[in-house]
Motif scaffolding. Sequence first.
Motif, mmCIF file in Angstrom:
data_model
loop_
_atom_site.group_PDB
_atom_site.id
_atom_site.type_symbol
_atom_site.label_atom_id
_atom_site.label_comp_id
_atom_site.label_asym_id
_atom_site.label_seq_id
_atom_site.Cartn_x
_atom_site.Cartn_y
_atom_site.Cartn_z
ATOM 1 N N ARG A 131 2.821 -3.113 6.872
ATOM 2 C CA ARG A 131 4.092 -3.811 7.020
ATOM 3 C C ARG A 131 5.112 -3.025 7.835
ATOM 4 N NH1 ARG A 131 1.148 -7.235 5.292
ATOM 5 N NH2 ARG A 131 1.580 -8.759 3.649
ATOM 6 N N LEU B 215 7.877 -1.976 -1.134
ATOM 7 C CA LEU B 215 7.292 -3.178 -1.706
ATOM 8 C C LEU B 215 8.407 -4.053 -2.278
ATOM 9 C CD1 LEU B 215 5.123 -4.996 -2.793
ATOM 10 C CD2 LEU B 215 4.905 -3.478 -4.761
ATOM 11 N N GLN C 267 6.381 3.722 -1.153
ATOM 12 C CA GLN C 267 5.579 2.500 -1.158
ATOM 13 C C GLN C 267 6.185 1.491 -2.117
ATOM 14 O OE1 GLN C 267 1.831 4.174 -2.310
ATOM 15 N NE2 GLN C 267 1.158 4.332 -0.197
ATOM 16 N N GLN D 296 0.797 -1.572 0.932
ATOM 17 C CA GLN D 296 1.742 -0.828 0.099
ATOM 18 C C GLN D 296 1.542 -1.188 -1.365
ATOM 19 O OE1 GLN D 296 5.376 -2.159 1.879
ATOM 20 N NE2 GLN D 296 5.493 -0.361 3.182
ATOM 21 N N ALA D 297 1.451 -2.487 -1.610
ATOM 22 C CA ALA D 297 1.258 -2.938 -2.987
ATOM 23 C C ALA D 297 -0.074 -2.431 -3.523
ATOM 24 C CB ALA D 297 1.312 -4.453 -3.046
ATOM 25 N N ASN E 119 -1.134 -6.655 1.821
ATOM 26 C CA ASN E 119 -0.045 -5.677 1.791
ATOM 27 C C ASN E 119 -0.565 -4.384 1.184
ATOM 28 O OD1 ASN E 119 2.146 -4.114 1.088
ATOM 29 N ND2 ASN E 119 3.472 -5.891 0.832
ATOM 30 N N SER F 142 1.334 -14.240 0.345
ATOM 31 C CA SER F 142 0.735 -13.256 -0.538
ATOM 32 C C SER F 142 -0.563 -13.803 -1.103
ATOM 33 C CB SER F 142 1.685 -12.940 -1.670
ATOM 34 O OG SER F 142 1.682 -14.014 -2.584
ATOM 35 N N SER G 134 9.767 -2.384 5.531
ATOM 36 C CA SER G 134 9.700 -0.928 5.618
ATOM 37 C C SER G 134 10.633 -0.398 6.695
ATOM 38 C CB SER G 134 8.275 -0.490 5.939
ATOM 39 O OG SER G 134 8.028 -0.646 7.303
#
Lengths: 332, 332
Positions: free
Chosen positions: A116, A55, A51, B51-52, B49, B4, A60
């Motif tokens: 993502r 990021l 991850q 992942q973040a 996001n 973002s 990805s």
Amino acid sequence: MAPSIKDVAERAGVSLGTVSNVLNRPDKVSEATREVVLAAIAELGFVRNSQAAQLRAGTSRSLGLIVLDLANPFFHDIARGIEDVATELGYALVLCNSDEQAAREDRYLQLLEEQRVRGMLITPVGPMSERLDALRRRGTPTVLVDRHDPRVDCCSVAVDDVAGGELAGEHLVGAGHRRIAYVTGPLSLRQCKDRLTGLRRAVAGLDVTIDVIEVPALKARHGYEAARELFDGGGRPTAVFCANDLLALGVLRAAVSTGRRVPEDIALLGYDDIEFAADAAVPLSSVRQPTLHIGRTAARLLVEECDHPESHSHQQIMFRPELVVRESTRVA
Amino acid sequence: MAPSIKDVAERAGVSLGTVSNVLNRPDKVSEATREVVLAAIAELGFVRNSQAAQLRAGTSRSLGLIVLDLANPFFHDIARGIEDVATELGYALVLCNSDEQAAREDRYLQLLEEQRVRGMLITPVGPMSERLDALRRRGTPTVLVDRHDPRVDCCSVAVDDVAGGELAGEHLVGAGHRRIAYVTGPLSLRQCKDRLTGLRRAVAGLDVTIDVIEVPALKARHGYEAARELFDGGGRPTAVFCANDLLALGVLRAAVSTGRRVPEDIALLGYDDIEFAADAAVPLSSVRQPTLHIGRTAARLLVEECDHPESHSHQQIMFRPELVVRESTRVA
DNA sequence: GGTACGTGATGAAACGTTTCAATCATCAGG
DNA sequence: CCTGATGATTGAAACGTTTCATCACGTACC
């Protein structure tokens, strides 16, 4: 909790960047330190956090796949083909099942976009949802599977169902049948309609009668019921063409249970060539779709677009199905 | 590239923390600003996001599932059950197919651990791989599916195959059969062996003969071949019990093609109760495993461990299968 | 001995979130 | 008018990577 690159670095007595180098470009680091670092990794049981990596990378290495129904051997084989190619090319695949429900499809699209994924393969439930369109506009490469929408500018891989119906019609006519029943799911489904179109095209101008029997779903049970009715009725076709193999298996059961012999008393032709077609009580003739090939092609198109977006140009690929003749339509 | 939270904040003229609050605890923010922020989100097409988010949170909301073969209806139904519960409880499911290959299993375990799945459901290919064990030791809650390893301290959900074999035996004996053939895959597979054990237990002390016919794989083709041989041979059993439905379908085909009536000439009993069992040319009696229920239970156990690790205690759950009687063993 | 160069290693910045202590505005009660 | 309390908002730190400019240290060359 889990050890990070920093812990490894400390343990090995090197800097954090060096550990990263060991992981990603081992050649940039000296033999000695590499060994020390690898030892530390092993001791700590370090597993990299992808991850964080993604990021940082901003992208990805995973693809999303949303199909209508994984229980369906057709989609299952496609998924397999996609998975093969994806792994081979270094992508992971996230498999999702929309179950033909727009709401589920929507949720998965959201989920996958939040994760993502690099690209998306999908057989949409409806025409083209708001969210899918948004996803594409935001720049996620997308490939349509088993769909072909001329209004949408993206890659697609589908099968020519009209050609499939035509193959079926030619085969049955060639075997001497002049009265053919077409047992089909809802004609509102493109597949069912196209196959009928093909069938009609094959017999155009010939002295052949086609009885269309529409049932509510592509399930064996409905095939069984349709056949019972058909056998009781006055029409007496000599061959039955089914819009998929499940329907055909239902028809076969009806035939067996009423003492009819297949193909002598009635010929039977399915569609999809699922695994069970060959193993049916009377091995079933069927129109085979190159499922694995569809999957592999779709995956290749998608990866190509992901890896070289600038040189990529969209393609609409249409495969031709193929006839597999077995006992159920064999002429003596 | 993709907007973002920061972009949203700028656009809405608020701070970054406020946007986060709108997303995660909307009640903490005033009506007015919330609207402004939501408008900005919509305008920019912002997608969070995850992942973040998960990186920051240190834990994800996804579970990994590795099965032996998704094409197998047994695993497919289990996966479905797991998926249902997972979604319901707010977890995403990552589906993987080990294809009974240890190497693939290994790769997926690595991948899933790198993605920091919160928990893992798995039907291991072999006994208990190094990597799986390491994963567990590092703290990923794990549930064994269709496996039960007394040496390993974790939850498991399985089915009692001995009981299944017993059910089958009792049913056939009760129907008057005294010579029963058991067509099975490799007896090195626990399932196949256990079902035989159950069958033997059911007929213990009775004057019943059991012929064991072992074939190389649980495929219809092998059932067909075994049955052809069986019919040619001298034994003449009055009933055939198969270690799974695919074998039984093969036997059924052999029977139909040699003009034998089922169940009058020969009774036939399968195992798994796959969808096609009911739709076979002669609807197949079968031993049903509560697949959906297995999946749901496994998922619930796992989520329970993930959400309340301290109060959780491991459970080994063993379901009992159930007999479904259809035409193929019906007595007149 | 000085310069240039190559090889390894380093440290800080950045990715997009969430969280939390701190700040600010507002207002009720005394 | 002051005090406290309440509620809304802010800003900075942290999560675990990767990247990249920088630095240290030899080595080779003139």
